[in-house]
Design a protein around this motif. Sequence first.
Motif, PDB file in Angstrom:
ATOM      1  N   ASN A 148       0.834  -1.210   0.000  1.00 35.64           N
ATOM      2  CA  ASN A 148       0.000   0.000   0.000  1.00 35.64           C
ATOM      3  C   ASN A 148       0.873   1.265   0.000  1.00 35.64           C
ATOM      4  O   ASN A 148       0.703   2.176   0.813  1.00 35.64           O
ATOM      5  CB  ASN A 148      -0.935  -0.002   1.215  1.00 35.64           C
ATOM      6  N   PHE A 149       1.813   1.308  -0.920  1.00 35.43           N
ATOM      7  CA  PHE A 149       2.765   2.408  -0.980  1.00 35.43           C
ATOM      8  C   PHE A 149       2.102   3.747  -1.278  1.00 35.43           C
ATOM      9  O   PHE A 149       2.671   4.802  -0.992  1.00 35.43           O
ATOM     10  CB  PHE A 149       3.831   2.124  -2.045  1.00 35.43           C
ATOM     11  N   GLN A 150       0.903   3.737  -1.871  1.00 37.26           N
ATOM     12  CA  GLN A 150       0.232   5.001  -2.162  1.00 37.26           C
ATOM     13  C   GLN A 150       0.020   5.822  -0.896  1.00 37.26           C
ATOM     14  O   GLN A 150       0.255   7.028  -0.881  1.00 37.26           O
ATOM     15  CB  GLN A 150      -1.110   4.730  -2.837  1.00 37.26           C
ATOM     16  N   GLU A 151      -0.423   5.160   0.179  1.00 40.76           N
ATOM     17  CA  GLU A 151      -0.647   5.865   1.439  1.00 40.76           C
ATOM     18  C   GLU A 151       0.660   6.125   2.164  1.00 40.76           C
ATOM     19  O   GLU A 151       0.857   7.193   2.746  1.00 40.76           O
ATOM     20  CB  GLU A 151      -1.589   5.053   2.333  1.00 40.76           C
ATOM     21  N   ILE A 152       1.574   5.144   2.141  1.00 36.80           N
ATOM     22  CA  ILE A 152       2.843   5.284   2.866  1.00 36.80           C
ATOM     23  C   ILE A 152       3.676   6.424   2.302  1.00 36.80           C
ATOM     24  O   ILE A 152       4.232   7.245   3.037  1.00 36.80           O
ATOM     25  CB  ILE A 152       3.638   3.962   2.812  1.00 36.80           C
ATOM     26  N   TRP A 153       3.790   6.489   0.978  1.00 29.73           N
ATOM     27  CA  TRP A 153       4.641   7.489   0.342  1.00 29.73           C
ATOM     28  C   TRP A 153       3.880   8.755  -0.066  1.00 29.73           C
ATOM     29  O   TRP A 153       4.492   9.756  -0.432  1.00 29.73           O
ATOM     30  CB  TRP A 153       5.304   6.900  -0.904  1.00 29.73           C
ATOM     31  N   GLY A 154       2.546   8.687  -0.062  1.00 28.91           N
ATOM     32  CA  GLY A 154       1.764   9.836  -0.507  1.00 28.91           C
ATOM     33  C   GLY A 154       1.869  10.076  -2.002  1.00 28.91           C
ATOM     34  O   GLY A 154       1.817  11.231  -2.454  1.00 28.91           O
ATOM     35  N   LEU A 155       2.024   9.008  -2.754  1.00 25.29           N
ATOM     36  CA  LEU A 155       2.156   9.102  -4.207  1.00 25.29           C
ATOM     37  C   LEU A 155       0.916   8.539  -4.894  1.00 25.29           C
ATOM     38  O   LEU A 155       0.146   7.793  -4.297  1.00 25.29           O
ATOM     39  CB  LEU A 155       3.394   8.330  -4.679  1.00 25.29           C
ATOM     40  N   SER A 156       0.737   8.896  -6.151  1.00 20.99           N
ATOM     41  CA  SER A 156      -0.332   8.298  -6.939  1.00 20.99           C
ATOM     42  C   SER A 156       0.059   6.869  -7.318  1.00 20.99           C
ATOM     43  O   SER A 156       1.225   6.471  -7.221  1.00 20.99           O
ATOM     44  CB  SER A 156      -0.576   9.118  -8.212  1.00 20.99           C
ATOM     45  N   TYR A 157      -0.935   6.097  -7.791  1.00 17.47           N
ATOM     46  CA  TYR A 157      -0.661   4.710  -8.205  1.00 17.47           C
ATOM     47  C   TYR A 157       0.353   4.685  -9.351  1.00 17.47           C
ATOM     48  O   TYR A 157       1.278   3.866  -9.365  1.00 17.47           O
ATOM     49  CB  TYR A 157      -1.963   4.042  -8.641  1.00 17.47           C
ATOM     50  N   TRP A 158       0.207   5.587 -10.290  1.00 20.36           N
ATOM     51  CA  TRP A 158       1.113   5.695 -11.438  1.00 20.36           C
ATOM     52  C   TRP A 158       2.546   5.956 -10.972  1.00 20.36           C
ATOM     53  O   TRP A 158       3.502   5.348 -11.453  1.00 20.36           O
ATOM     54  CB  TRP A 158       0.602   6.792 -12.350  1.00 20.36           C
ATOM     55  N   GLN A 159       2.701   6.856 -10.003  1.00 18.72           N
ATOM     56  CA  GLN A 159       4.034   7.169  -9.483  1.00 18.72           C
ATOM     57  C   GLN A 159       4.639   5.989  -8.725  1.00 18.72           C
ATOM     58  O   GLN A 159       5.838   5.711  -8.839  1.00 18.72           O
ATOM     59  CB  GLN A 159       3.959   8.402  -8.571  1.00 18.72           C
ATOM     60  N   CYS A 160       3.801   5.260  -7.979  1.00 19.28           N
ATOM     61  CA  CYS A 160       4.287   4.081  -7.249  1.00 19.28           C
ATOM     62  C   CYS A 160       4.789   3.006  -8.210  1.00 19.28           C
ATOM     63  O   CYS A 160       5.813   2.352  -7.951  1.00 19.28           O
ATOM     64  CB  CYS A 160       3.177   3.505  -6.370  1.00 19.28           C
ATOM     65  N   ILE A 161       4.072   2.821  -9.313  1.00 16.20           N
ATOM     66  CA  ILE A 161       4.495   1.838 -10.315  1.00 16.20           C
ATOM     67  C   ILE A 161       5.865   2.213 -10.858  1.00 16.20           C
ATOM     68  O   ILE A 161       6.759   1.356 -11.009  1.00 16.20           O
ATOM     69  CB  ILE A 161       3.466   1.741 -11.460  1.00 16.20           C
ATOM     70  N   TRP A 162       6.092   3.487 -11.139  1.00 19.07           N
ATOM     71  CA  TRP A 162       7.400   3.937 -11.631  1.00 19.07           C
ATOM     72  C   TRP A 162       8.506   3.619 -10.620  1.00 19.07           C
ATOM     73  O   TRP A 162       9.558   3.083 -10.983  1.00 19.07           O
ATOM     74  CB  TRP A 162       7.380   5.447 -11.893  1.00 19.07           C
ATOM     75  N   VAL A 163       8.264   3.943  -9.364  1.00 12.27           N
ATOM     76  CA  VAL A 163       9.286   3.722  -8.333  1.00 12.27           C
ATOM     77  C   VAL A 163       9.612   2.240  -8.202  1.00 12.27           C
ATOM     78  O   VAL A 163      10.791   1.838  -8.185  1.00 12.27           O
ATOM     79  CB  VAL A 163       8.812   4.286  -6.972  1.00 12.27           C
ATOM     80  N   MET A 164       8.588   1.393  -8.126  1.00 17.39           N
ATOM     81  CA  MET A 164       8.817  -0.033  -7.931  1.00 17.39           C
ATOM     82  C   MET A 164       9.445  -0.685  -9.160  1.00 17.39           C
ATOM     83  O   MET A 164      10.265  -1.601  -9.037  1.00 17.39           O
ATOM     84  CB  MET A 164       7.506  -0.739  -7.581  1.00 17.39           C
TER      85      MET A 164
END
Length: 531
Positions: A148-164
């Motif tokens: 659930n990185f969206q809540e942990i990092w405060g990023l959008s789903y699209w941004q989380c996909i890029w990071v991972m």
Amino acid sequence: MVTFLSFVVCTLLVAVISWYKTKSTNLKTIKGLFFAGKNNNYLIVASSLLLTNLSANQFIGENESVYINNMSVMAWGVTSVFAMLIVSEYFLPVYLRGGMITTADFLSLRYDSGTKQMVSIIFLLSYAVNLLPPVLYGGAVALTGMFNFQEIWGLSYWQCIWVMVWILGLIGGGYTILGGLRAISISDTLLSLGLLLLAILLPVFSLHHLGHGNILSGIKQLLSTHTDHLNAIGSANDAIPFGTIFTGMLLVNLYYWGVEQYIIQQTLAAKSLKEAQKGMALAALAKLFTPLLINLPGLIAVHLYTNVDNTAAIFPLLASDVLPNILQGVTVALLFGAAITTYNAGLHSSSTLFVMNIYLPFSKRKGVNLSDLKLIRISRRFEMLLSLIAMFSAPFILFVDSGFYTYLQRVAGLFSLPIFTIIVVGFFTKKVPPIAAKIGLLFFMLVYFLCEYVIQLQLHYLHVLAILFTLTVLLMLLIGKIYPLKQERKKYQFENTANLVAWQNRHWASLILLLMMVGIYLLFSPWGIAK
């Protein structure tokens, strides 16, 4: 925090053990880096085949398909057993007898070096477009959903996909570049044990959750409601209609297990034909149980979730809801490892194809002699470049309209079946010339692209593949009739690098595996539990 710590501990443990087991392998030679010194036994071969085959793509894509359709998607794994047995009996002896480094080496011997290089380029395009980016994307979807990185990092789903995607790509690329095939094989063996544990625990906890604390109640609910999802006999409207098992799917599976470089390279690293065949049989047995690991969570999710906006997140959603925190961390580590190991194998095989089939022949034509150390440096630079391309392109798969797994298989057909077709013709004919192979490749790829993406025929893509396979074979035979080879190509003259004594019990093992395959289909049918 417990989930994250268990993930870190498991991941580091696999990495440390792989490093320890790899440090004695000479990675400064082509044989040591690309083929693990040709010293893998059947257990390592089986684990490598299974883990290279399994990635987050299957966990994400197949559970999504089960949730949307039914169990018909299990055909990719269960029916692959038949193809694996054919490969074990007929393909492996040819490869090992020829001491081949890549599957494209057969094409050089049967046709010419131009065909070999042409196919190597198609392999590389396939990996760059339809293997490496989807593996990174599937892993990113799984990890983002579990943590659930969206809540942990405060990023959008699209941004989380890029990071991972970039985390997976950097770690996977480093693993391959530093450790070679031996490190990949060792980590595969360790991860396979973890996946076996997950295959048992996730259904248990899921059924416990479904039955509100009572596993038997959960099983009863699974078998008594939504029974249409238990059916593996796909209709024309399902992702995998039953008839496609006997047409395009059979051909795709034969290609995958018998020609696909990043798969077949795991068997070419075996110490003997016997070990390779035993490893293939053991991997086939494991494939029969993959519905428990890959498809059952999707079935249970049908009962737990009525409306899911992002159906690709079904598997991580279920795992995060039903598993204790420490097992969530272990599951994430296994998904992470499954994504990394397939990415590693694809990246490693890509560099093998590039160095041995494209760069080295080009250098020799220029009169340049290259040492093993120079070739290894070139391979690592190529792996870095390919990793960057994959990491930049992977996140955009999010915008694909069709189901993730269907998208993968449709695109794969553009590259895989043309190669398989010319190899089959090469196996069974002697007079078809090299020009027929080149024309066959281009004809198949062009017509398939037109049928699927321009004309858009109202015919399942697996049937289209089977029809084009037949037409291309006939076209090549016609060319061979009109312009036959005047002189048969030389027999395989490669140095014998493996013990070629076949496994004596392979036929009994094959019979048992085929009976089990039929039994599984009867179980997941209207004559079984899908009444």
